[in-house]
Design a protein around this motif. Structure first.
Motif, mmCIF file in Angstrom:
data_model
loop_
_atom_site.group_PDB
_atom_site.id
_atom_site.type_symbol
_atom_site.label_atom_id
_atom_site.label_comp_id
_atom_site.label_asym_id
_atom_site.label_seq_id
_atom_site.Cartn_x
_atom_site.Cartn_y
_atom_site.Cartn_z
ATOM 1 N N ASP A 1 0.806 -1.228 0.000
ATOM 2 C CA ASP A 1 0.000 0.000 0.000
ATOM 3 C C ASP A 1 0.841 1.280 0.000
ATOM 4 N N ALA A 2 2.152 1.133 -0.202
ATOM 5 C CA ALA A 2 3.009 2.330 -0.282
ATOM 6 C C ALA A 2 2.753 3.039 -1.620
ATOM 7 N N PRO A 3 3.032 4.355 -1.686
ATOM 8 C CA PRO A 3 2.771 5.099 -2.935
ATOM 9 C C PRO A 3 3.366 4.434 -4.171
ATOM 10 N N ALA A 4 4.552 3.846 -4.052
ATOM 11 C CA ALA A 4 5.187 3.233 -5.233
ATOM 12 C C ALA A 4 4.320 2.122 -5.817
ATOM 13 N N PHE A 5 3.513 1.462 -4.975
ATOM 14 C CA PHE A 5 2.688 0.348 -5.460
ATOM 15 C C PHE A 5 1.266 0.785 -5.807
ATOM 16 N N ARG A 6 0.959 2.065 -5.562
ATOM 17 C CA ARG A 6 -0.408 2.520 -5.875
ATOM 18 C C ARG A 6 -0.433 3.463 -7.078
ATOM 19 N N LYS A 7 0.781 3.708 -7.610
ATOM 20 C CA LYS A 7 0.895 4.669 -8.706
ATOM 21 C C LYS A 7 0.166 4.190 -9.969
ATOM 22 N N VAL A 8 -0.482 5.149 -10.669
ATOM 23 C CA VAL A 8 -1.182 4.808 -11.915
ATOM 24 C C VAL A 8 -0.811 5.854 -12.968
ATOM 25 N N ARG A 9 -0.407 5.399 -14.155
ATOM 26 C CA ARG A 9 -0.120 6.326 -15.257
ATOM 27 C C ARG A 9 -0.979 5.957 -16.461
ATOM 28 N N TRP A 10 -1.626 6.973 -17.049
ATOM 29 C CA TRP A 10 -2.525 6.766 -18.202
ATOM 30 C C TRP A 10 -1.863 7.355 -19.434
ATOM 31 N N SER A 11 -1.731 6.579 -20.498
ATOM 32 C CA SER A 11 -1.114 7.125 -21.716
ATOM 33 C C SER A 11 -1.973 8.275 -22.251
ATOM 34 N N ILE A 12 -3.278 8.222 -22.007
ATOM 35 C CA ILE A 12 -4.203 9.218 -22.544
ATOM 36 C C ILE A 12 -4.063 10.579 -21.844
ATOM 37 N N ASP A 13 -3.413 10.595 -20.679
ATOM 38 C CA ASP A 13 -3.259 11.858 -19.949
ATOM 39 C C ASP A 13 -2.162 12.734 -20.545
ATOM 40 N N ASP A 14 -1.406 12.130 -21.442
ATOM 41 C CA ASP A 14 -0.338 12.868 -22.081
ATOM 42 C C ASP A 14 -0.936 13.536 -23.333
ATOM 43 N N ASP A 15 -0.919 14.896 -23.392
ATOM 44 C CA ASP A 15 -1.610 15.624 -24.467
ATOM 45 C C ASP A 15 -1.190 15.162 -25.853
ATOM 46 N N ALA A 16 0.129 14.992 -26.022
ATOM 47 C CA ALA A 16 0.630 14.625 -27.348
ATOM 48 C C ALA A 16 0.032 13.287 -27.778
ATOM 49 N N THR A 17 -0.040 12.333 -26.845
ATOM 50 C CA THR A 17 -0.584 11.015 -27.178
ATOM 51 C C THR A 17 -2.060 11.123 -27.487
ATOM 52 N N ARG A 18 -2.787 11.910 -26.655
ATOM 53 C CA ARG A 18 -4.241 11.997 -26.805
ATOM 54 C C ARG A 18 -4.637 12.519 -28.185
ATOM 55 N N SER A 19 -3.929 13.538 -28.651
ATOM 56 C CA SER A 19 -4.319 14.130 -29.921
ATOM 57 C C SER A 19 -4.116 13.150 -31.082
ATOM 58 N N ARG A 20 -3.268 12.144 -30.887
ATOM 59 C CA ARG A 20 -3.020 11.179 -31.967
ATOM 60 C C ARG A 20 -3.931 9.949 -31.884
ATOM 61 N N LEU A 21 -4.738 9.895 -30.816
ATOM 62 C CA LEU A 21 -5.511 8.665 -30.594
ATOM 63 C C LEU A 21 -6.637 8.472 -31.598
ATOM 64 N N HIS A 22 -6.756 7.269 -32.110
ATOM 65 C CA HIS A 22 -7.901 6.902 -32.938
ATOM 66 C C HIS A 22 -8.682 5.853 -32.174
ATOM 67 N N VAL A 23 -9.887 5.590 -32.636
ATOM 68 C CA VAL A 23 -10.740 4.638 -31.916
ATOM 69 C C VAL A 23 -10.085 3.250 -31.834
ATOM 70 N N ASP A 24 -9.305 2.888 -32.844
ATOM 71 C CA ASP A 24 -8.691 1.560 -32.843
ATOM 72 C C ASP A 24 -7.471 1.477 -31.928
ATOM 73 N N ASP A 25 -6.977 2.621 -31.503
ATOM 74 C CA ASP A 25 -5.788 2.610 -30.660
ATOM 75 C C ASP A 25 -6.122 2.099 -29.272
ATOM 76 N N GLU A 26 -5.060 1.740 -28.560
ATOM 77 C CA GLU A 26 -5.260 1.316 -27.175
ATOM 78 C C GLU A 26 -4.857 2.437 -26.237
ATOM 79 N N VAL A 27 -5.529 2.509 -25.096
ATOM 80 C CA VAL A 27 -5.070 3.385 -24.024
ATOM 81 C C VAL A 27 -4.352 2.483 -23.033
ATOM 82 N N LEU A 28 -3.096 2.793 -22.762
ATOM 83 C CA LEU A 28 -2.340 1.948 -21.839
ATOM 84 C C LEU A 28 -2.388 2.539 -20.436
ATOM 85 N N VAL A 29 -2.592 1.679 -19.460
ATOM 86 C CA VAL A 29 -2.622 2.100 -18.057
ATOM 87 C C VAL A 29 -1.570 1.288 -17.320
ATOM 88 N N ALA A 30 -0.543 1.980 -16.801
ATOM 89 C CA ALA A 30 0.489 1.282 -16.034
ATOM 90 C C ALA A 30 0.191 1.524 -14.560
#
Ligand code: EPU
Length: 319
Positions: free
Chosen positions: A80-109
């Motif tokens: 339950d330490a912050p290092a194990f609760r961290k979440v990153r969304w590829s879609i939160d990155d503006d550059a990635t979002r503008s390139r997204l098409h419906v067929d693309d995947e959104v990656l969540v680490a």
């Protein structure tokens, strides 16, 4: 194990009551309770537990877990330490979002300690589809992956891309979805501990994702005793059948041993009432199994994890 305690005392404590960490609210104490702050610290705990031949368990939200009244004579790890609760969304990155098409995947680490219900809601808000099936299923990502949790609407395996684990030797490895070996409520992770995972979601219309999620939530609320102390469905569904339906047809709704009762609302739930013990739950589980086997010739298999001293030796289990 004096070494583990004295040398890792910044994140290991002794005699932690596990009842306060399980949804059943039952069970004894953990001899050692470790809350590593990094994958390296987790690997160190694994190596030391192995050296001392101590059983090691990983505790998620305790939503699918029955701990024996005798507790765990070993190490219980909580990520339950912050290092194990961290979440990153590829879609939160503006550059990635503008390139997204419906067929693309959104990656969540996400780390193993991430709250899956929160991920489900965050995905719906962002208009990402694929996680709605997990709506209302409580758990950390590590625990949910470990048992390939899910329900009639889908399972976590459907969206997993890869999983990072600490293996039984304390080494960190990343496994592809195929290497995890998902099947119905099962994986082939063996003694490996999930440290985190990458999920692949689909960009979708946010209203559609929200509507599907609401449908899943409503179904659960209607059919399950969510306000009571339980560990969710106790048994896996047998091939082609429903454990809840069989237990119901065997006339066991309301059957009780001490403070443990078969739910009147959904027969695959055992609810713990005032004064219940883990032993009551285990005895009721035995009664249900025998009755269903006698009546229908079906051997029900446990879906919940049970931590008992006799079973606790040398296996690594995430719940
Ligand atoms: N049923 C009865 N009596 C009961 C309960 C169920 O007759 O007391 C019947 C229902 O009417 C239905 C069938 O049995 O026709 C199946 O029941 P349900 O739709 O509730 O689904 P389930 O197979 O019992 C599964 C998961 C749940 C998940 C739901 C919804 C398993 C073992 N259970 O339940 O997961 O919430 O689908 O997605 O796979 C859990 O994992 O803890 C859990 C509760």
């Amino acid at each position: 194990m004096p070494d583990l305690m004295s040398e890792l005392c910044s994140y290991v404590s002794a005699n932690e009551p596990l009842s306060k960490h399980t949804w059943f609210g039952l069970g004894g104490a953990a001899r050692w309770y470790a809350r590593p702050k990094s994958v390296d610290e987790l690997a160190e705990v694994v190596r030391r537990a192995r050296r001392e031949r101590l059983p090691l368990k990983v505790l998620g939200f305790g939503a699918n877990l029955l701990v024996s009244d005798d507790g765990v004579d070993g190490v219980v790890v909580r990520l339950d330490a912050p290092a194990f609760r961290k979440v990153r969304w590829s879609i939160d990155d503006d550059a990635t979002r503008s390139r997204l098409h419906v067929d693309d995947e959104v990656l969540v680490a996400a780390g193993a300690g991430a709250d899956v219900n929160k991920l489900v809601i965050d995905a719906a808000r962002r208009g990402c589809g694929g996680l709605e099936c997990m709506g209302g299923i409580p758990g950390t990502l590590g625990g949910i992956i470990r048992m390939n949790a899910g329900g009639r609407f889908g399972q976590i395996a459907d969206v997993v891309r890869d999983v990072t684990v600490v293996d039984g030797e304390g080494a960190v490895r990343t496994l592809s979805r195929d290497e995890v070996g998902f099947s119905y409520r099962r994986t082939r992770l063996g003694d490996a501990i999930v440290g985190g995972a990458t999920l692949a979601l689909r960009p979708d219309d946010p209203d559609r994702v929200r509507d599907r999620l609401l449908e899943v939530w409503r179904y659960k609320k209607r059919s399950q005793p969510l306000a009571e102390y339980s560990a969710g469905c106790v048994f896996k569904n047998p091939p082609g059948g429903s454990a809840g339906q069989l237990i119901d047809q065997a006339g066991l709704k309301g059957a009780a041993v001490g403070g443990a009762h078969v739910s009147e609302q959904h027969a695959n739930f055992i609810v713990a009432k005032e004064g219940a013990t883990a032993r009551d739950v285990m005895t009721l589980i035995g009664l249900i199994r025998r009755t269903v086997a006698d009546r229908f010739g079906v051997e029900l298999e446990l879906e919940i994890e049970v931590w008992e001293p006799s079973r606790a030796r040398s296996d690594l289990v995430i719940s």
